[in-house]
Write a protein that holds these residues in place. Structure first.
Motif, mmCIF file in Angstrom:
data_model
loop_
_atom_site.group_PDB
_atom_site.id
_atom_site.type_symbol
_atom_site.label_atom_id
_atom_site.label_comp_id
_atom_site.label_asym_id
_atom_site.label_seq_id
_atom_site.Cartn_x
_atom_site.Cartn_y
_atom_site.Cartn_z
ATOM 1 N N ARG A 275 2.224 1.665 -4.594
ATOM 2 C CA ARG A 275 0.960 1.447 -3.890
ATOM 3 C C ARG A 275 0.078 2.675 -4.064
ATOM 4 O O ARG A 275 0.542 3.805 -3.910
ATOM 5 C CB ARG A 275 1.192 1.181 -2.404
ATOM 6 C CG ARG A 275 -0.107 0.927 -1.642
ATOM 7 C CD ARG A 275 0.149 0.398 -0.262
ATOM 8 N NE ARG A 275 -1.105 0.084 0.397
ATOM 9 C CZ ARG A 275 -1.220 -0.658 1.486
ATOM 10 N NH1 ARG A 275 -0.136 -1.172 2.052
ATOM 11 N NH2 ARG A 275 -2.380 -0.895 2.031
ATOM 12 N N TRP A 276 -1.181 2.434 -4.391
ATOM 13 C CA TRP A 276 -2.135 3.518 -4.584
ATOM 14 C C TRP A 276 -3.461 3.139 -3.937
ATOM 15 O O TRP A 276 -3.846 1.965 -3.902
ATOM 16 C CB TRP A 276 -2.396 3.766 -6.080
ATOM 17 C CG TRP A 276 -1.164 4.045 -6.873
ATOM 18 C CD1 TRP A 276 -0.572 5.260 -7.079
ATOM 19 C CD2 TRP A 276 -0.380 3.102 -7.599
ATOM 20 N NE1 TRP A 276 0.534 5.115 -7.872
ATOM 21 C CE2 TRP A 276 0.675 3.808 -8.214
ATOM 22 C CE3 TRP A 276 -0.468 1.718 -7.780
ATOM 23 C CZ2 TRP A 276 1.638 3.186 -9.000
ATOM 24 C CZ3 TRP A 276 0.490 1.099 -8.552
ATOM 25 C CH2 TRP A 276 1.525 1.831 -9.154
ATOM 26 N N ASN A 277 -4.173 4.158 -3.447
ATOM 27 C CA ASN A 277 -5.550 3.989 -3.001
ATOM 28 C C ASN A 277 -6.434 4.650 -4.041
ATOM 29 O O ASN A 277 -6.289 5.847 -4.329
ATOM 30 C CB ASN A 277 -5.776 4.620 -1.631
ATOM 31 C CG ASN A 277 -5.048 3.870 -0.541
ATOM 32 O OD1 ASN A 277 -5.028 2.647 -0.547
ATOM 33 N ND2 ASN A 277 -4.436 4.592 0.386
ATOM 34 N N SER A 285 -7.119 -0.559 -2.550
ATOM 35 C CA SER A 285 -5.667 -0.436 -2.503
ATOM 36 C C SER A 285 -5.060 -1.333 -3.583
ATOM 37 O O SER A 285 -5.355 -2.527 -3.659
ATOM 38 C CB SER A 285 -5.150 -0.849 -1.124
ATOM 39 O OG SER A 285 -3.737 -0.767 -1.092
ATOM 40 N N GLU A 287 -1.439 -2.579 -5.342
ATOM 41 C CA GLU A 287 0.007 -2.665 -5.174
ATOM 42 C C GLU A 287 0.624 -3.325 -6.411
ATOM 43 O O GLU A 287 0.026 -4.213 -7.014
ATOM 44 C CB GLU A 287 0.374 -3.468 -3.924
ATOM 45 C CG GLU A 287 -0.054 -2.808 -2.622
ATOM 46 C CD GLU A 287 0.430 -3.585 -1.416
ATOM 47 O OE1 GLU A 287 1.027 -4.671 -1.617
ATOM 48 O OE2 GLU A 287 0.214 -3.114 -0.275
ATOM 49 N N SER A 289 4.795 -4.371 -7.741
ATOM 50 C CA SER A 289 6.244 -4.313 -7.592
ATOM 51 C C SER A 289 6.901 -4.093 -8.944
ATOM 52 O O SER A 289 6.286 -4.308 -10.000
ATOM 53 C CB SER A 289 6.767 -5.617 -6.977
ATOM 54 O OG SER A 289 6.241 -5.820 -5.692
#
Length: 493
Positions: A275-277, A285, A287, A289
């Motif tokens: 997850r990154w902003n 944001s 995300e 997996s």
């Protein structure tokens, strides 16, 4: 009367008879016979290394043919060089952009239009560029006093195209467009294709080289299909379907990989998601997996590349939970290839980055050669031996090297900035297969593409506008209509 018949009545602009071109022992062109008619759009298709760009370099006067003869308007041209081509009204938008990054947009006009000199040249250059940009790309928002280095790759492509169609003294009679939409989004590409059709109707011959076969179907009056340096077929408009072009290229017609919406991709959601902003003020944001293929979409220049770079920085930041990451650059000339290195050195950089296991404290050259050869075969890099310079390859084959470099690494996160730019249809299928196979092994892909149809291979797609995400589309929601609507939306609340 059809467009092609009308154009043929108008006569031949330039004719090639028995044109051949060799570079040492390499035969790049073999016995090319073709007539470029006035006011028609000619599509040129073929795999990477088929000779398309070399043929266009001969047409533009950059390369002198090794054999054969050229006629201009029915008259022999014994010395056909860049000056003769320009006098004949030939202009070229090359696949690798030729803009000077340290000059402004207006100043770049003088490079190919030396008539723009003397008092008031800057104002005239600005007016000409502004007029042509607005004609081809309405609503582009470009400023002619901007440095080219400050423009996005898409904006640079737009400037290069507009410059090619601009008239100063000699009328423009034939424009070569070598992969002109490779860095344009779907909306901007549609604007260009509509202009190309209009230009052909006004009597300008347009030569379109592209691996986007749908574009050839839409605009071409005839399609020249090349393979291994020769012409293997010339298809009229009513017979130039995507299937016919692929068959003439000698590619096997295979069904594309089942799209993500149907495939039921095995995303490892039980594992902790990345997850990154990113984006303006960190409002966006992202995300992903493990084992997931995430798409970035939207109009070009809306923050997608910047988001990829922000993710790369976050993943490799000192002190953070570091992730092994590889990046496939979109602008290969500026950010991808090392121009003075060989193909092999560009592909296997583990010795430079510390990822290779040394033998007795030295680089294991036999292991490096084995890896390079394995990926050369696996991804189909062709056109030169692996110890040759990287620039000896066509643009599409250079892109294959960058892709092979990323997948040959031990990275668990692969960031891809429009990785299939200038890549032929057969190689694209191979790349899609590799992405799916590697995702099933647990690798995560974040994939920005300007080709909306490629988003069918993604599990989810983030649509960007103004450096923020407007919508997140699941695989079964990612239709052309939904993408277009989201591309013009403001940021979601």
């Amino acid at each position: 009367m059809g467009a092609t018949s009308s154009n043929q009545q108008q006569g031949t602009l330039i004719r090639f008879e028995g044109i051949g071109k060799t570079f040492g022992r390499v035969r790049a062109l073999i016995d090319i016979d073709f007539a470029f008619m006035r006011g028609e759009c000619i599509g040129i298709a073929g795999h990477n290394g088929a000779g398309k760009s070399t043929l266009m370099a001969v047409l533009a006067g950059v390369y002198a043919p090794t054999q054969g003869r050229i006629e201009v308007e029915g008259q022999p041209a014994p010395r056909y060089d860049a000056r003769a081509a320009r006098d004949a009204g030939v202009r070229c938008v090359f696949q690798e952009l030729s803009l000077c990054a340290n000059l402004t947009v207006a100043e770049n006009m003088t490079i190919v239009h030396p008539q723009l000199r003397g008092r008031g040249w800057r104002a005239r250059a600005t007016a000409l560029m502004r007029e042509k940009l607005d004609e081809i790309f309405p609503g582009n928002g470009l400023k002619c006093n901007e440095l080219v280095s400050d423009l996005t790759l898409t904006q640079q492509q737009m400037v290069e195209i507009a410059r090619g169609f601009t008239v100063t003294d000699t009328p423009v009679r034939l424009v070569i467009l070598d992969e002109p939409t490779s860095s344009l989004d779907a909306h901007t590409a549609d604007q260009l294709l509509a202009f190309v059709r209009h230009a052909a109707q006004r009597g300008i011959t347009c030569v379109l080289i592209t691996h986007m076969l749908g574009e050839i179907e839409r605009v071409a009056d005839r399609v020249m299909v090349m393979r291994d340096g020769g012409i293997v077929g010339v298809l009229p408009r009513d017979a130039s379907s995507r299937t016919a072009i692929i068959q003439a290229m000698g590619q096997q017609l295979e069904a594309d990989r089942t799209p993500a919406a149907v495939r039921g991709h095995d995303v490892r959601s039980d594992e902790r998601a990345f997850r990154w902003n990113v984006g303006a003020h960190k409002r966006t944001s992202i995300e992903a997996s493990r084992g997931e293929i995430v798409g970035f979409a939207g109009l070009a220049g809306q923050g997608q590349t910047e988001a990829l770079l922000a993710i790369h920085e976050a993943a490799t930041r000192h002190g953070a939970a570091r992730v092994k990451v590889a990046f496939v650059a979109g602008d290969r000339g500026r950010d991808g290839v090392f121009p003075v290195w060989s193909i092999a050195q560009n592909l296997d950089m583990r010795w430079l980055l510390g990822g290779a296991k040394p033998r007795h404290g030295l680089v294991d050259r036999s292991a490096a050669r084995a890896l390079v050869e394995a990926w050369r075969t696996r991804i189909g890099i062709r056109g030169a031996p692996m110890n040759a310079g990287i620039l000896s390859l066509s643009g599409g084959n250079q892109q294959k090297v960058l892709f092979a470099r990323a997948l040959a690494s031990d990275a668990t996160l692969i960031l891809m900035d429009d990785p299939t730019r200038g890549v032929d249809v057969g190689t694209k299928r191979d790349i899609y297969r590799l992405v799916h196979d590697e995702a099933e092994k647990g690798r995560t892909f974040i994939w920005y593409t300007t080709e909306n149809e490629e988003l069918s291979h993604c599990d989810r797609t983030y649509v960007f506008r103004s450096a923020a995400v407007t919508r997140v589309l699941a695989a079964d929601e990612c239709t052309e209509e939904a993408l277009l609507a989201a591309s013009f939306e403001e940021q979601a609340a």
